[in-house]
Design an enzyme around this catalytic site. Structure first.
Site, short mmCIF file in Angstrom:
data_model
loop_
_atom_site.label_atom_id
_atom_site.label_comp_id
_atom_site.label_asym_id
_atom_site.label_seq_id
_atom_site.Cartn_x
_atom_site.Cartn_y
_atom_site.Cartn_z
CG ASP A 44 -1.79 1.23 1.32
OD1 ASP A 44 -2.86 1.21 0.69
OD2 ASP A 44 -1.39 2.24 1.95
CE1 TYR A 49 0.66 7.78 2.53
CE2 TYR A 49 1.04 5.49 1.97
CZ TYR A 49 0.26 6.47 2.55
OH TYR A 49 -0.92 6.11 3.17
CG HIS A 112 -4.42 9.81 0.36
ND1 HIS A 112 -3.09 9.66 0.06
CD2 HIS A 112 -4.54 9.44 1.65
CE1 HIS A 112 -2.44 9.20 1.13
NE2 HIS A 112 -3.30 9.07 2.10
CB SER A 140 -8.51 6.52 1.62
OG SER A 140 -7.85 6.47 2.86
CD1 TRP A 188 -6.62 5.22 6.97
CD2 TRP A 188 -5.29 5.65 8.74
NE1 TRP A 188 -7.03 6.40 7.54
CE2 TRP A 188 -6.23 6.69 8.63
CE3 TRP A 188 -4.35 5.72 9.76
CZ2 TRP A 188 -6.27 7.78 9.51
CZ3 TRP A 188 -4.39 6.80 10.65
CH2 TRP A 188 -5.34 7.82 10.51
NE ARG A 239 9.12 -3.64 16.44
CZ ARG A 239 9.33 -2.38 16.85
NH1 ARG A 239 9.12 -1.37 16.01
NH2 ARG A 239 9.74 -2.14 18.07
CG ASN A 243 3.37 -6.76 12.43
OD1 ASN A 243 3.34 -7.07 13.60
ND2 ASN A 243 3.84 -5.59 12.02
P1 NDP Z 1 0.64 1.26 12.01
O1 NDP Z 1 -0.55 1.21 12.88
O2 NDP Z 1 0.88 0.21 11.01
O3 NDP Z 1 1.88 1.35 13.02
C1 NDP Z 1 3.19 1.45 12.57
C2 NDP Z 1 4.07 1.64 13.82
O4 NDP Z 1 4.07 0.46 14.63
C3 NDP Z 1 5.50 1.92 13.44
O5 NDP Z 1 6.00 2.86 14.39
C4 NDP Z 1 6.18 0.56 13.64
O6 NDP Z 1 7.54 0.78 14.00
C5 NDP Z 1 5.41 -0.04 14.77
N1 NDP Z 1 5.29 -1.52 14.69
C6 NDP Z 1 4.92 -2.25 13.64
N2 NDP Z 1 4.83 -3.55 13.97
C7 NDP Z 1 5.15 -3.65 15.27
C8 NDP Z 1 5.25 -4.74 16.19
N3 NDP Z 1 4.96 -5.98 15.80
N4 NDP Z 1 5.63 -4.47 17.46
C9 NDP Z 1 5.92 -3.20 17.86
N5 NDP Z 1 5.85 -2.13 17.02
C10 NDP Z 1 5.46 -2.35 15.75
O7 NDP Z 1 0.67 2.73 11.34
P2 NDP Z 1 0.69 3.32 9.87
O8 NDP Z 1 0.26 4.71 9.98
O9 NDP Z 1 1.99 3.06 9.21
O10 NDP Z 1 -0.46 2.52 9.10
C11 NDP Z 1 -0.22 1.43 8.25
C12 NDP Z 1 -0.36 1.83 6.80
O11 NDP Z 1 -1.64 2.39 6.54
C13 NDP Z 1 0.60 2.94 6.34
O12 NDP Z 1 1.94 2.51 6.20
C14 NDP Z 1 -0.06 3.39 5.06
O13 NDP Z 1 0.21 2.48 4.01
C15 NDP Z 1 -1.54 3.34 5.48
N6 NDP Z 1 -2.03 4.66 5.96
C16 NDP Z 1 -3.03 5.27 5.23
C17 NDP Z 1 -3.58 6.46 5.63
C18 NDP Z 1 -4.67 7.07 4.82
O14 NDP Z 1 -5.04 8.22 5.07
N7 NDP Z 1 -5.21 6.36 3.85
C19 NDP Z 1 -3.11 7.15 6.86
C20 NDP Z 1 -2.08 6.43 7.57
C21 NDP Z 1 -1.58 5.23 7.13
P3 NDP Z 1 8.77 0.24 13.10
O15 NDP Z 1 8.53 0.63 11.68
O16 NDP Z 1 9.96 0.91 13.72
O17 NDP Z 1 8.79 -1.24 13.32
#
Ligand code: NDP
Length: 287
Positions: A44, A49, A112, A140, A188, A239, A243
């Site tokens: 995604d 981005y 978006h 979205s 998300w 992670r 996941n």
């Molecule tokens: P998430 O809820 O996926 O959380 C990501 C965070 O959690 C990062 O800081 C990551 O750190 C940490 N993390 C991931 N897995 C673990 C684990 N198993 N244990 C502990 N920490 C963990 O947030 P996102 O905002 O990234 O959402 C996911 C996706 O959704 C985005 O990447 C994007 O593609 C989409 N999105 C879409 C939006 C929209 O408006 N349409 C808005 C926001 C996101 P680290 O990377 O250091 O592991």
């Protein structure tokens, strides 16, 4: 991996990998490569981005190395607010994304945000869909008040609505609304972007202990069990592996209820009724 069938017959993996907040090209390439090697098949991304080129380059590399075939992949991108002005600007934005991704088609294109002239912009992505540039289209951040009227007035009902969905903002009303229109909800921030102490929440940990799973795995499972597609992001391989390892246990109704009870009823990440927030997104220039 489980799959879900979208309202136009397209199959989509229920879990994917998000690449928000990985703008550095070489890091994004490394992360996407590791995600594909780990087994993720849905990636995604979004024009906003600033990493579509890195995603495209890595997809090409993974295909060349025989890690995946294009048919196995499900690539999502999104048209940014700046291009949600007219049918033409949105259509051109799709072409630009395809060129950056170096792909002939993507699997899903989303508007978006419910901002700008989103009806006109949607006609632009409908045209891209009709021309075979994408296998499905959707939206979205379209909450019920916007989504209902939208569905009543568009030719192609969105296949997916990607919104914030995690235990602290579970939005059951939005899920009911999407069900009415046969729209698949996609989460998300499925890990609440690490907020609310989600990774150490004792009630979630207690559930996880029973199955030998982490809090992240329990909350991802909870969403998929209620029919929500999830796209967690992590830059760390350990992670990523954790996941995606959520398909060998099933939460009971009582455990689902414990997690449902955590809902705060509002987001602590975004606020689509906040003037400053909406102005900021409308003013964000990605070109
Ligand atoms: P998430 O809820 O996926 O959380 C990501 C965070 O959690 C990062 O800081 C990551 O750190 C940490 N993390 C991931 N897995 C673990 C684990 N198993 N244990 C502990 N920490 C963990 O947030 P996102 O905002 O990234 O959402 C996911 C996706 O959704 C985005 O990447 C994007 O593609 C989409 N999105 C879409 C939006 C929209 O408006 N349409 C808005 C926001 C996101 P680290 O990377 O250091 O592991």
């Amino acid at each position: 991996m489980e799959f879900i069938t979208l309202n136009n017959g397209t199959k989509m993996p229920l879990e994917g990998f998000g690449v928000f907040q990985i703008p550095d090209a070489s890091e994004c390439e490394k992360v996407v490569y590791n995600a594909l090697k780990t087994g993720y098949r849905l990636i995604d991304t979004a024009a906003a981005y600033m990493n579509e080129e890195a995603v495209g380059k890595t997809v090409a590399r993974a295909i060349a190395e025989g890690i995946v075939t294009r048919d196995e992949l499900f690539i999502t991108t999104k048209v940014w607010v700046q291009d949600q002005k007219t049918e033409k600007t949105a259509y051109e934005a799709v072409k630009t994304s395809l060129s950056k991704l170096n792909l002939e088609y993507v699997n899903l294109i989303l508007l978006h945000q419910p901002m700008g002239d989103y009806f006109a912009a949607y006609r632009g992505i409908e045209r891209a869909y009709e021309e075979g540039l994408t296998r499905a289209i959707g939206v979205s951040n379209f909450y019920p008040a916007v989504l209902t009227n939208f569905c009543e007035n568009v030719k192609t009902v969105p296949a997916v609505n990607q919104i914030e969905l995690h235990p602290y903002f579970s939005q059951s009303d939005a899920l009911e609304n999407m069900k009415t229109y046969g729209i698949i909800p996609q989460a998300w921030g499925p890990l609440a972007e690490g907020k609310h102490g989600i990774f150490t929440d004792p009630e979630i940990s207690a559930i996880g202990e029973k199955y030998g799973k982490s809090n992240a795995q329990v909350v991802l499972r909870w969403n998929t069990q209620r029919g929500v597609s999830v796209i967690p992001k992590s830059v760390k391989v350990e992670r990523m592996e954790q996941n995606i390892d959520i398909w060998d246990f099933t939460l009971t109704d009582d455990e689902m209820a414990v997690i449902n009870a955590k809902d705060l009823g509002h987001s602590e990440i975004v606020d689509h009724s906040n003037v400053g927030f909406v102005k900021a997104l409308n003013g964000m220039n990605i070109h």
